[in-house]
Scaffold this active site. Sequence first.
Site, mmCIF file in Angstrom:
data_model
loop_
_atom_site.group_PDB
_atom_site.id
_atom_site.type_symbol
_atom_site.label_atom_id
_atom_site.label_comp_id
_atom_site.label_asym_id
_atom_site.label_seq_id
_atom_site.Cartn_x
_atom_site.Cartn_y
_atom_site.Cartn_z
ATOM 1 C CG ASP A 103 58.077 81.548 -63.128
ATOM 2 O OD1 ASP A 103 58.023 82.027 -64.277
ATOM 3 O OD2 ASP A 103 58.131 82.279 -62.095
ATOM 4 C CG HIS A 118 46.809 82.416 -65.303
ATOM 5 N ND1 HIS A 118 47.359 83.062 -66.383
ATOM 6 C CD2 HIS A 118 45.592 82.971 -65.132
ATOM 7 C CE1 HIS A 118 46.502 83.984 -66.820
ATOM 8 N NE2 HIS A 118 45.429 83.949 -66.084
ATOM 9 C CB CYS A 126 43.314 64.077 -57.010
ATOM 10 S SG CYS A 126 42.187 62.888 -57.761
HETATM 11 C C1 BV8 Z 1 38.291 82.058 -68.091
HETATM 12 C C2 BV8 Z 1 48.433 78.700 -66.943
HETATM 13 C C3 BV8 Z 1 35.959 81.780 -67.562
HETATM 14 C C4 BV8 Z 1 48.744 77.418 -67.611
HETATM 15 C C5 BV8 Z 1 47.388 80.241 -68.546
HETATM 16 C C6 BV8 Z 1 37.456 87.559 -73.151
HETATM 17 C C7 BV8 Z 1 37.827 87.822 -74.429
HETATM 18 C C8 BV8 Z 1 38.429 86.791 -75.203
HETATM 19 C C9 BV8 Z 1 38.675 85.507 -74.663
HETATM 20 C C10 BV8 Z 1 38.306 85.266 -73.390
HETATM 21 C C11 BV8 Z 1 37.688 86.271 -72.647
HETATM 22 N N1 BV8 Z 1 37.441 85.764 -71.433
HETATM 23 C C12 BV8 Z 1 37.884 84.452 -71.392
HETATM 24 C C13 BV8 Z 1 38.411 84.143 -72.577
HETATM 25 C C14 BV8 Z 1 38.985 82.873 -72.901
HETATM 26 C C15 BV8 Z 1 40.475 82.770 -72.489
HETATM 27 C C16 BV8 Z 1 41.327 83.803 -73.185
HETATM 28 O O1 BV8 Z 1 41.666 84.833 -72.643
HETATM 29 N N2 BV8 Z 1 41.721 83.465 -74.410
HETATM 30 C C17 BV8 Z 1 42.622 84.394 -75.165
HETATM 31 C C18 BV8 Z 1 43.751 83.581 -75.737
HETATM 32 C C19 BV8 Z 1 41.878 85.127 -76.201
HETATM 33 N N3 BV8 Z 1 40.609 82.929 -71.035
HETATM 34 C C20 BV8 Z 1 40.432 81.817 -70.275
HETATM 35 O O2 BV8 Z 1 40.131 80.722 -70.691
HETATM 36 C C21 BV8 Z 1 40.598 82.039 -68.780
HETATM 37 N N4 BV8 Z 1 39.471 81.453 -68.091
HETATM 38 O O3 BV8 Z 1 38.113 83.129 -68.618
HETATM 39 O O4 BV8 Z 1 37.290 81.308 -67.472
HETATM 40 C C22 BV8 Z 1 35.565 81.582 -68.970
HETATM 41 C C23 BV8 Z 1 35.842 80.352 -69.573
HETATM 42 C C24 BV8 Z 1 35.467 80.184 -70.910
HETATM 43 C C25 BV8 Z 1 34.903 81.225 -71.660
HETATM 44 C C26 BV8 Z 1 34.652 82.447 -71.019
HETATM 45 C C27 BV8 Z 1 34.992 82.633 -69.676
HETATM 46 C C28 BV8 Z 1 41.835 81.285 -68.244
HETATM 47 C C29 BV8 Z 1 43.078 81.850 -68.819
HETATM 48 C C30 BV8 Z 1 44.307 81.234 -68.111
HETATM 49 C C31 BV8 Z 1 44.943 80.161 -68.953
HETATM 50 N N5 BV8 Z 1 46.190 79.689 -68.336
HETATM 51 N N6 BV8 Z 1 48.495 79.808 -67.914
HETATM 52 C C32 BV8 Z 1 50.167 77.343 -68.117
HETATM 53 O O5 BV8 Z 1 50.923 78.323 -67.950
HETATM 54 O O6 BV8 Z 1 50.492 76.285 -68.654
HETATM 55 S S1 BV8 Z 1 47.487 81.556 -69.648
HETATM 56 C C33 BV8 Z 1 49.197 81.678 -70.031
HETATM 57 O O7 BV8 Z 1 49.250 82.329 -71.267
HETATM 58 C C34 BV8 Z 1 50.018 82.539 -69.102
HETATM 59 O O8 BV8 Z 1 49.676 82.355 -67.751
HETATM 60 C C35 BV8 Z 1 49.686 83.947 -69.603
HETATM 61 O O9 BV8 Z 1 48.504 84.414 -69.038
HETATM 62 C C36 BV8 Z 1 49.452 83.707 -71.077
HETATM 63 C C37 BV8 Z 1 50.669 84.102 -71.857
HETATM 64 O O10 BV8 Z 1 50.627 85.486 -71.956
HETATM 65 P P1 BV8 Z 1 51.907 86.362 -71.483
HETATM 66 O O11 BV8 Z 1 52.311 85.965 -70.125
HETATM 67 O O12 BV8 Z 1 51.539 87.751 -71.756
HETATM 68 O O13 BV8 Z 1 53.077 85.838 -72.444
HETATM 69 P P2 BV8 Z 1 53.215 86.034 -74.021
HETATM 70 O O14 BV8 Z 1 54.154 84.984 -74.461
HETATM 71 O O15 BV8 Z 1 51.868 86.162 -74.654
HETATM 72 O O16 BV8 Z 1 53.912 87.482 -74.176
HETATM 73 C C38 BV8 Z 1 55.173 87.700 -73.620
HETATM 74 C C39 BV8 Z 1 55.367 89.209 -73.636
HETATM 75 O O17 BV8 Z 1 56.606 89.481 -72.993
HETATM 76 C C40 BV8 Z 1 55.432 89.801 -75.052
HETATM 77 O O18 BV8 Z 1 54.669 91.008 -75.078
HETATM 78 C C41 BV8 Z 1 56.930 90.107 -75.221
HETATM 79 O O19 BV8 Z 1 57.143 91.274 -76.001
HETATM 80 C C42 BV8 Z 1 57.361 90.356 -73.786
HETATM 81 N N7 BV8 Z 1 58.760 90.067 -73.499
HETATM 82 C C43 BV8 Z 1 59.552 89.097 -74.066
HETATM 83 N N8 BV8 Z 1 60.786 89.125 -73.482
HETATM 84 C C44 BV8 Z 1 60.751 90.116 -72.520
HETATM 85 C C45 BV8 Z 1 59.460 90.707 -72.530
HETATM 86 N N9 BV8 Z 1 59.101 91.703 -71.694
HETATM 87 C C46 BV8 Z 1 60.063 92.150 -70.824
HETATM 88 N N10 BV8 Z 1 61.320 91.626 -70.753
HETATM 89 C C47 BV8 Z 1 61.703 90.619 -71.581
HETATM 90 N N11 BV8 Z 1 62.944 90.132 -71.498
HETATM 91 ZN ZN ZN Z 2 41.716 61.804 -55.796
#
Ligand code: BV8
Ligand code: ZN
Length: 253
Positions: A103, A118, A126
């Site tokens: 956002d 991200h 495209c």
């Molecule tokens: C990649 C865009 C190379 C799209 C997003 C190492 C170890 C394990 C796995 C991997 C690794 N390396 C890579 C991976 C794979 C993967 C990954 O991490 N998987 C996870 C799930 C295990 N990573 C990837 O694929 C990345 N690419 O590494 O490329 C590669 C490729 C393949 C294999 C190896 C290497 C790309 C990751 C990006 C994906 N795109 N977003 C869209 O938004 O639609 S990720 C998306 O989810 C968000 O951007 C964000 O990053 C994530 C959500 O997490 P948070 O933002 O933390 O939100 P969440 O809901 O989880 O938590 C909210 C928190 O807020 C909570 O703690 C809550 O308590 C708190 N909260 C709630 N209310 C409040 C609050 N805090 C304060 N105030 C409040 N009011």
């Molecule tokens: Zn195109």
Amino acid sequence: MEVPRALVQVAQRARRVVVLTGAGMSAESGLSTFRDPENGLWQRFSAQHLASAAAWDEDPALVWAWYVWRFECVGEVQPNAGHDAIARWSERTDLAVVTQNVDNLHERAGTRSVVHLHGSISAFRCSACERPHAETPVLPDEPVERLAPPRCATCAGLIRPGVVWFGETLPDRAWVDAVAKVSEADLVLVVGTSGIVYPAAGLPAIARSEGAVVVEINPQTTDISDMADLSWRETAARALPALVDAVHDGECP
Ligand code: BV8
Ligand code: ZN
């Protein structure tokens, strides 16, 4: 609201501040986080699945409808007091935001230095020739589960959202910028992220290894809590205004 004394002292001394934000930063603006399921139409789908190249290949109309819905949600909400406090602080300190959020609420609050790890939900391109697509999508009145993505004017490829999907690598420039900023920071605030998604979740450890003080602001414990110097169990929109007031009160005008 009582602000942890140690945090005020570090924040007042800090010359360079980085604020790492996740979905929790925008929760009090009314945007769902990734952990608490969407309400209504989309709760049947896992956000992590929909936010993947695999889901797009399988069913682009489903993924497109979800992103257009989120795009409209972002347009309907406002930055919250947390976004505003960061913008205020950035006017008086060398402060940068590094966000996982797609956002534009930090920018709409007035923060100029924002790194989007991200991508952005308001940037479209495209999926074939990567050319940017200027037209902004519109949702039909009735919420739909599937909506055909528009076609590219140049190559007729499908238009996709300018975000980074699971399985896709982060934009080099954004990642290099983020690592540089957290490595030079005195204070890194980690706000509203569960610290599960990599490589973003690795940034607090990089910051700490380069000598920064790392402070978590999150009502819940996370995968980052153990390595933070201090965890403040508060929400973004309550904690950040109180912190910035305390920092500025202590400063001579
Ligand atoms: C990649 C865009 C190379 C799209 C997003 C190492 C170890 C394990 C796995 C991997 C690794 N390396 C890579 C991976 C794979 C993967 C990954 O991490 N998987 C996870 C799930 C295990 N990573 C990837 O694929 C990345 N690419 O590494 O490329 C590669 C490729 C393949 C294999 C190896 C290497 C790309 C990751 C990006 C994906 N795109 N977003 C869209 O938004 O639609 S990720 C998306 O989810 C968000 O951007 C964000 O990053 C994530 C959500 O997490 P948070 O933002 O933390 O939100 P969440 O809901 O989880 O938590 C909210 C928190 O807020 C909570 O703690 C809550 O308590 C708190 N909260 C709630 N209310 C409040 C609050 N805090 C304060 N105030 C409040 N009011
Ligand atoms: Zn195109």
